[in-house]
Every structure is written in structure tokens, then in C-alpha cells.
Scaffold this motif. Structure first.
Motif, PDB file in Angstrom:
ATOM      1  N   LYS A  83      19.635 -73.079  76.102  1.00 36.43           N
ATOM      2  CA  LYS A  83      18.444 -73.504  76.838  1.00 36.43           C
ATOM      3  C   LYS A  83      18.816 -73.720  78.295  1.00 36.43           C
ATOM      4  CE  LYS A  83      14.739 -75.482  78.371  1.00 36.43           C
ATOM      5  NZ  LYS A  83      13.939 -76.616  77.981  1.00 36.43           N
ATOM      6  N   ASP A 126       7.644 -79.851  72.782  1.00 34.94           N
ATOM      7  CA  ASP A 126       8.398 -80.600  73.808  1.00 34.94           C
ATOM      8  C   ASP A 126       8.667 -82.044  73.371  1.00 34.94           C
ATOM      9  OD1 ASP A 126       9.881 -80.415  76.094  1.00 34.94           O
ATOM     10  OD2 ASP A 126       8.194 -80.187  77.459  1.00 34.94           O
ATOM     11  N   PHE A 177      11.405 -85.445  74.790  1.00 34.81           N
ATOM     12  CA  PHE A 177      11.738 -85.585  76.208  1.00 34.81           C
ATOM     13  C   PHE A 177      11.597 -87.055  76.603  1.00 34.81           C
ATOM     14  CE2 PHE A 177      11.892 -84.154  80.657  1.00 34.81           C
ATOM     15  CZ  PHE A 177      12.791 -83.110  80.534  1.00 34.81           C
ATOM     16  N   HIS A 217      13.545 -81.863  72.179  1.00 38.70           N
ATOM     17  CA  HIS A 217      14.758 -82.331  72.870  1.00 38.70           C
ATOM     18  C   HIS A 217      15.352 -83.545  72.158  1.00 38.70           C
ATOM     19  CE1 HIS A 217      14.141 -80.064  76.692  1.00 38.70           C
ATOM     20  NE2 HIS A 217      12.859 -80.150  76.354  1.00 38.70           N
ATOM     21  N   HIS A 274      10.484 -76.126  70.263  1.00 38.63           N
ATOM     22  CA  HIS A 274      10.762 -76.739  71.567  1.00 38.63           C
ATOM     23  C   HIS A 274      10.788 -78.256  71.415  1.00 38.63           C
ATOM     24  CE1 HIS A 274      10.079 -76.556  76.197  1.00 38.63           C
ATOM     25  NE2 HIS A 274      10.705 -77.673  75.866  1.00 38.63           N
ATOM     26  N   HIS A 281       7.699 -72.307  77.503  1.00 37.41           N
ATOM     27  CA  HIS A 281       6.380 -72.926  77.711  1.00 37.41           C
ATOM     28  C   HIS A 281       5.258 -71.881  77.755  1.00 37.41           C
ATOM     29  CE1 HIS A 281       7.609 -77.068  78.336  1.00 37.41           C
ATOM     30  NE2 HIS A 281       8.545 -76.682  79.178  1.00 37.41           N
TER      31      HIS A 281
HETATM   32 ZN   LIG Z   1      11.222 -79.128  77.228  1.00 36.24          ZN
END
Ligand SMILES: [Zn+2]
Length: 249
Positions: free
Chosen positions: A99, A207, A210, A8, A6, A159
Motif C-alpha cells: 500500500k 477505510d 484509520f 487500516h 481497504h 478509493h
Molecule cells: Zn485508507
């Protein structure tokens, strides 16, 4: 091996580094990240940025082809054009997964074109990562409902229910076409998830990307501190993500 499932290519990174992942990779390298699934960011915020951002993410990933796995998005609201974008992203750009962020993108999981996208993902053999854990369109139960309707499609709760809904994520993952990506639940929740969910369908993610914050170090330390058998940790970090890519059901 550590595969971050995960991350970005964030808007801030694109604005500053213009498609050059060198500084992004430097942080991943500090933490020993072997490979990362690279999701879009601009493309899940605005529909008119979607195709350009899918191009950008594919190009960024192509500059580190052994390390970065490109993931694309599309907008069900764009109907046939949305379906065409999924096909283009997979067949032309080489995206290995999709996604969706229904909360940011503002569509319901009952959208008929999302249903068609789920069917197309099965045909193209790509898994679908969903942002999950927040109302009103991203609850694990709702994604489990999709998984029940589209049993040939592979769904990942990106998540694992976040802070509030990880118990529901465990229930959702009773379906064999639902995977969990540990990215957001607290340490104790990670331990319970690893006791109760199928260990073959658990992934890990940070994550990262981001924004500029280094979330890899934090989430990796939470995962490492969790009382989960080492053999299972190795599976989650390195083996399962490769299986996800190979199988996609
Ligand atoms: Zn994310």
C-alpha cells in the motif's frame, strides 16, 4: 461473504490496544466482514516507523490468520533500503499486498525507486494498493500512467477516485492491470462505475481503522442501497477480492 479491501491498523488502535485486534474485530463482526485487507497507518505517515509498523501489521494479522490479510508499505525515498523492505515484508513477514499513499508519504509517482518497487511487486506477485483521488501525486490518471509503464504489475485504486475523480478512475481502469476499490465515491458514482468498468476488477472497502469511527456500517449501507445487480454485488464483495489475491496478474 464480505471482504473489506481497504482497512487500516490505525495509529489510534495501536496506541490503545497494543497489537490486540479483538476490539477492531468486534466491529468488523457486527457487520459480517469475513476478511479484510489490513493496511498500515503509522508506516505511511513516517518513514522511520515503516519497518516497525510492517512488523506490527503482520503480527496483528497473524493473530487472526483466516480473517486479516497483511499489507505492507515502503518508502521509495529510502532507495535500496526501501526495495529491501518490500522484499522482507513479502518474503519474511508474509505481506500479501503493498500500500502506498504518495500524498502522505510525499513522493512522486515518477520516482525511479517507485518504478523499481513496481517491478519487484510483479516479480513477487503482490498487488499494489494506491491511495487515489487527490492531488498532487495520487490522481487516477497518474496511477494509470504507472500501470502503462509496468504492465506486469497489478494496481488497485484504493478509493476509486474518491468524491472528485471517480470518472477518471473509470478511465484508468480501462487498463487490464488496474482494479478499482469502491471506497469513497457517492452512491450514484458507484452505480455508474459498476455499469462502465470491468465487473471482474471491482472491489469494495470501508477505510475502517484509520480512526475509531465505524466507517464499515456507513459505506456498506451506501453500497447496498446502490442500484447494482445483486449478482454483481456478491462478486464485488466476495469473489473478486479472492481473485485479486490468487492472480495478482
Ligand atoms: Zn485508507
Amino acid at each position: 461473504m464480505i471482504i473489506d479491501c481497504h482497512t487500516h491498523w490505525g495509529i489510534a488502535w495501536q496506541e490503545r490496544d497494543r497489537g490486540d485486534p479483538a476490539r477492531w474485530m468486534a466491529i468488523a463482526d457486527q457487520h459480517g466482514i469475513t476478511k479484510a485487507f489490513l493496511y498500515p497507518h503509522a508506516g505511511i505517515v513516517r518513514s522511520d516507523s515503516c519497518a516497525v509498523d510492517n512488523d506490527t501489521v503482520a503480527a496483528v494479522a497473524a493473530s487472526a490468520p483466516d480473517r486479516l490479510i497483511p499489507v505492507a508499505t515502503a518508502w521509495p525515498q529510502m532507495k535500496e533500503q526501501g526495495l529491501e523492505e518490500v522484499r522482507r515484508a513479502v518474503e519474511v513477514l508474509g505481506a500479501r499486498a503493498l500500500k502506498f499513499h504518495p500524498w502522505l508519504q510525499g513522493f512522486s509517482l515518477a520516482d525511479p525507486y517507485l518504478g523499481r518497487i513496481c517491478g519487484l511487486a510483479a516479480e513477487l506477485r503482490v498487488p499494489i494498493f494506491f491511495h487515489d483521488g487527490t492531488p498532487c501525486y495520487c490522481l487516477p490518471e497518474q496511477i494509470a500512467g504507472l500501470a502503462r509503464r509496468f504492465q506486469a504489475t497489478c494496481f488497485v485504486l484504493a478509493h476509486a477516485g474518491l468524491v472528485w475523480n471517480w470518472r477518471s478512475a473509470i478511465e484508468a481502469a480501462r487498463r487490464s492491470n488496474v482494479w478499482l476499490c469502491l471506497c469513497g465515491p457517492p452512491q450514484r458514482a458507484l452505480e455508474v462505475i459498476c455499469q462502465r468498468a470491468d465487473p471482474d476488477r471491482i472491489l469494495w472497502g470501508s477505510d475502517f481503522g484509520f480512526g475509531f469511527a465505524d466507517s464499515i456500517g456507513y459505506w456498506l449501507s451506501v453500497f447496498r442501497a446502490a442500484r447494482i445487480p445483486d449478482t454483481m454485488k456478491e462478486k464485488i464483495l466476495g469473489v473478486n477480492p479472492l481473485h485479486l489475491l490468487q492472480s495478482a496478474l
